[in-house]
Design a protein around this motif. Sequence first.
Motif, mmCIF file in Angstrom:
data_model
loop_
_atom_site.group_PDB
_atom_site.id
_atom_site.type_symbol
_atom_site.label_atom_id
_atom_site.label_comp_id
_atom_site.label_asym_id
_atom_site.label_seq_id
_atom_site.Cartn_x
_atom_site.Cartn_y
_atom_site.Cartn_z
ATOM 1 N N TRP A 1 0.821 -1.206 0.000
ATOM 2 C CA TRP A 1 0.000 0.000 0.000
ATOM 3 C C TRP A 1 0.863 1.269 0.000
ATOM 4 C CZ3 TRP A 1 -5.349 1.182 0.156
ATOM 5 C CH2 TRP A 1 -6.166 0.077 -0.071
ATOM 6 N N ALA A 2 1.994 1.218 0.701
ATOM 7 C CA ALA A 2 2.882 2.383 0.699
ATOM 8 C C ALA A 2 3.385 2.667 -0.716
ATOM 9 C CB ALA A 2 4.058 2.149 1.644
ATOM 10 N N GLY A 3 3.792 1.614 -1.426
ATOM 11 C CA GLY A 3 4.240 1.793 -2.799
ATOM 12 C C GLY A 3 3.116 2.236 -3.719
ATOM 13 N N THR A 4 1.928 1.669 -3.496
ATOM 14 C CA THR A 4 0.779 2.022 -4.324
ATOM 15 C C THR A 4 0.390 3.482 -4.149
ATOM 16 O OG1 THR A 4 -0.067 -0.254 -4.239
ATOM 17 C CG2 THR A 4 -1.643 1.485 -4.785
ATOM 18 N N LEU A 5 0.355 3.945 -2.900
ATOM 19 C CA LEU A 5 -0.002 5.341 -2.641
ATOM 20 C C LEU A 5 1.064 6.288 -3.192
ATOM 21 C CD1 LEU A 5 -1.395 4.985 0.995
ATOM 22 C CD2 LEU A 5 -2.702 5.371 -1.106
ATOM 23 N N ALA A 6 2.338 5.886 -3.071
ATOM 24 C CA ALA A 6 3.402 6.739 -3.600
ATOM 25 C C ALA A 6 3.305 6.856 -5.118
ATOM 26 C CB ALA A 6 4.766 6.178 -3.199
ATOM 27 N N GLY A 7 2.890 5.762 -5.767
ATOM 28 C CA GLY A 7 2.762 5.788 -7.220
ATOM 29 C C GLY A 7 1.437 6.314 -7.713
ATOM 30 N N SER B 1 -1.427 4.949 -8.038
ATOM 31 C CA SER B 1 -2.106 4.035 -8.968
ATOM 32 C C SER B 1 -2.559 2.808 -8.190
ATOM 33 C CB SER B 1 -1.173 3.621 -10.103
ATOM 34 O OG SER B 1 -1.751 2.581 -10.877
ATOM 35 N N ALA B 2 -3.808 2.384 -8.406
ATOM 36 C CA ALA B 2 -4.342 1.209 -7.718
ATOM 37 C C ALA B 2 -4.011 -0.082 -8.450
ATOM 38 C CB ALA B 2 -5.860 1.347 -7.570
ATOM 39 N N ARG B 3 -3.261 -0.003 -9.549
ATOM 40 C CA ARG B 3 -3.014 -1.189 -10.364
ATOM 41 C C ARG B 3 -2.410 -2.357 -9.573
ATOM 42 N NH1 ARG B 3 0.217 -0.500 -15.926
ATOM 43 N NH2 ARG B 3 -1.747 0.539 -16.465
ATOM 44 N N PRO B 4 -1.458 -2.135 -8.648
ATOM 45 C CA PRO B 4 -0.904 -3.285 -7.912
ATOM 46 C C PRO B 4 -1.920 -3.996 -7.021
ATOM 47 C CG PRO B 4 0.533 -1.363 -7.720
ATOM 48 C CD PRO B 4 -0.760 -0.884 -8.306
ATOM 49 N N LEU B 5 -3.083 -3.403 -6.785
ATOM 50 C CA LEU B 5 -4.096 -3.985 -5.887
ATOM 51 C C LEU B 5 -5.215 -4.669 -6.637
ATOM 52 C CD1 LEU B 5 -4.423 -0.957 -3.444
ATOM 53 C CD2 LEU B 5 -3.131 -3.060 -3.051
ATOM 54 N N LEU B 6 -5.285 -4.505 -7.956
ATOM 55 C CA LEU B 6 -6.436 -4.963 -8.716
ATOM 56 C C LEU B 6 -6.243 -6.398 -9.223
ATOM 57 C CD1 LEU B 6 -7.181 -1.771 -10.837
ATOM 58 C CD2 LEU B 6 -8.205 -2.469 -8.665
ATOM 59 N N PRO B 7 -7.200 -7.295 -8.935
ATOM 60 C CA PRO B 7 -7.096 -8.649 -9.487
ATOM 61 C C PRO B 7 -7.383 -8.649 -10.983
ATOM 62 C CG PRO B 7 -9.190 -8.378 -8.357
ATOM 63 C CD PRO B 7 -8.415 -7.120 -8.111
ATOM 64 N N ALA B 8 -6.939 -9.685 -11.652
ATOM 65 C CA ALA B 8 -7.203 -9.840 -13.073
ATOM 66 C C ALA B 8 -8.325 -10.841 -13.265
ATOM 67 C CB ALA B 8 -5.944 -10.317 -13.795
ATOM 68 N N ILE B 9 -9.172 -10.588 -14.246
ATOM 69 C CA ILE B 9 -10.249 -11.505 -14.583
ATOM 70 C C ILE B 9 -9.848 -12.228 -15.863
ATOM 71 C CG2 ILE B 9 -12.681 -11.789 -15.141
ATOM 72 C CD1 ILE B 9 -12.142 -10.876 -12.286
ATOM 73 N N GLN B 10 -9.731 -13.550 -15.762
ATOM 74 C CA GLN B 10 -9.266 -14.360 -16.892
ATOM 75 C C GLN B 10 -10.411 -15.206 -17.408
ATOM 76 O OE1 GLN B 10 -5.341 -16.300 -16.780
ATOM 77 N NE2 GLN B 10 -6.416 -18.223 -17.032
ATOM 78 N N PRO B 11 -10.816 -15.052 -18.662
ATOM 79 C CA PRO B 11 -11.942 -15.838 -19.206
ATOM 80 C C PRO B 11 -11.679 -17.327 -19.132
ATOM 81 C CG PRO B 11 -11.352 -14.034 -20.674
ATOM 82 C CD PRO B 11 -10.273 -14.100 -19.636
#
Length: 446
Positions: free
Chosen positions: A428-434, A436-446
């Motif tokens: 979260w520290a890295g995410t807030l510094a950047g 961007s929420a991308r490091p926290l978001l899961p991927a949806i794979q068909p």
Amino acid sequence: MRDGGRTLVWGAPARLLHPRAEAAAQLTGRRLRVTGPTSERLAMQMLASGAAHPVIDRLPPTELAEVTVVIPVRDRAPSLDALMSGLGDRIRTIVVDDCSREPRPVAEVATRHRAELVVLPRHRGPAGARNAGLERVTTPFVAFVDSDVTVGPDTIAALLRHFHHPRVAAVAPRILGRAQPGRSNWISRYEDARSSLDRGPAPALVHPRSPVAWLPSACLVARVDALGTGFTDGMQVAEDVDLVWRLAAQGWHVRYEPSATAWHDHRVRLIPWLRRKAFYGSGGRALAERHGAAAAPAVLTPAGAAFVGALLAQRRWSLPAAAVASAVLTVRLRRLTNRSDHPALLAAELAGHDLAAAVRQTNRLMMRHWWPVSLAAALASRRARRAVLLAALTDSALQYRRVPPNLGAARFLVARRLDDLAYGAGLWAGTLAGRSARPLLPAIQP
């Protein structure tokens, strides 16, 4: 393996392969004997997809003269001495002093063991130090070994066998904790079972979304021609993950070989241990920036996401909705299992595996990557408190059962949660510094 070898199943989400009868006849138990072009093609296909792994003692050896060991070090002269004593004098070694505060002891150890010494005028970090050593490697293969690791020439020789396959770019052994007399405590016992560097007991083809998605560079043997300029210079954390993913994206094979072992000095004091876990978590930002969805903390199918979403809602409609998601997934998988002798049964089994994986990953998200959100929700909602408590207990029980540690269940639960809290805090520290929420978001794979 199903249907007498005519249907091969692996991975999550599941993948299926239907080999020809001639090739299937060469399957004995869980081994495939290569006896001709057909079985060879099947073997290559299985190796490239991660469905099978080489039996390394059946592969031809590579001479140790073909490899150079590169050791980045900053101070830590006693650990360096222990490593080089274990390596012996059979392998060419390059020691890269990454601007030690006390360079003389490091130089004395390198000289005593007849290693080439490279002294960097400024601190470049582990990636830069390894690259400085790589520039001086003239052999076809290089072994990067950290100074707090102990490894013998037999382990490196075993890993070199994998390079008989021309597409293999890198291989790593299993890394276990080295016994530290007089320093054993609950942290060391937890790390012996759940170290971040220990990738588990099963061999794997390593790539994003694989059961073993990355390898630590604490001990990594690689093909020099595949590395290019090496690690991304300037990366202070996750540089090993970045390298492995770049190699996989270029079509190279990266393998994990747990039958070979190296030993690491685990941190056993609370604050340094927590700081290291947070440090690992902080690498999520750089990986997300460089690799996008490959760095997602979880990968769910639409049906799996709907299944766990329904259960987390804890409403009257939750169980019927979860049942519908399960049925939809089973019907979808039924189209892939038509060539099986029992297509409906196999589809139901695969759906069960997929949904169980979705539950496990959601537990990990709640406890590790999203714990600040889980905590806030638990403070505000009774349903959220139930979900968080169940996730904490389920995750700890599953992990405790998978690799039983020399540690009581209650202490393991506490250690597990502290591990997750520290990692998540770093993430979260890295995410807030950047921003961007991308490091926290899961991927949806068909």
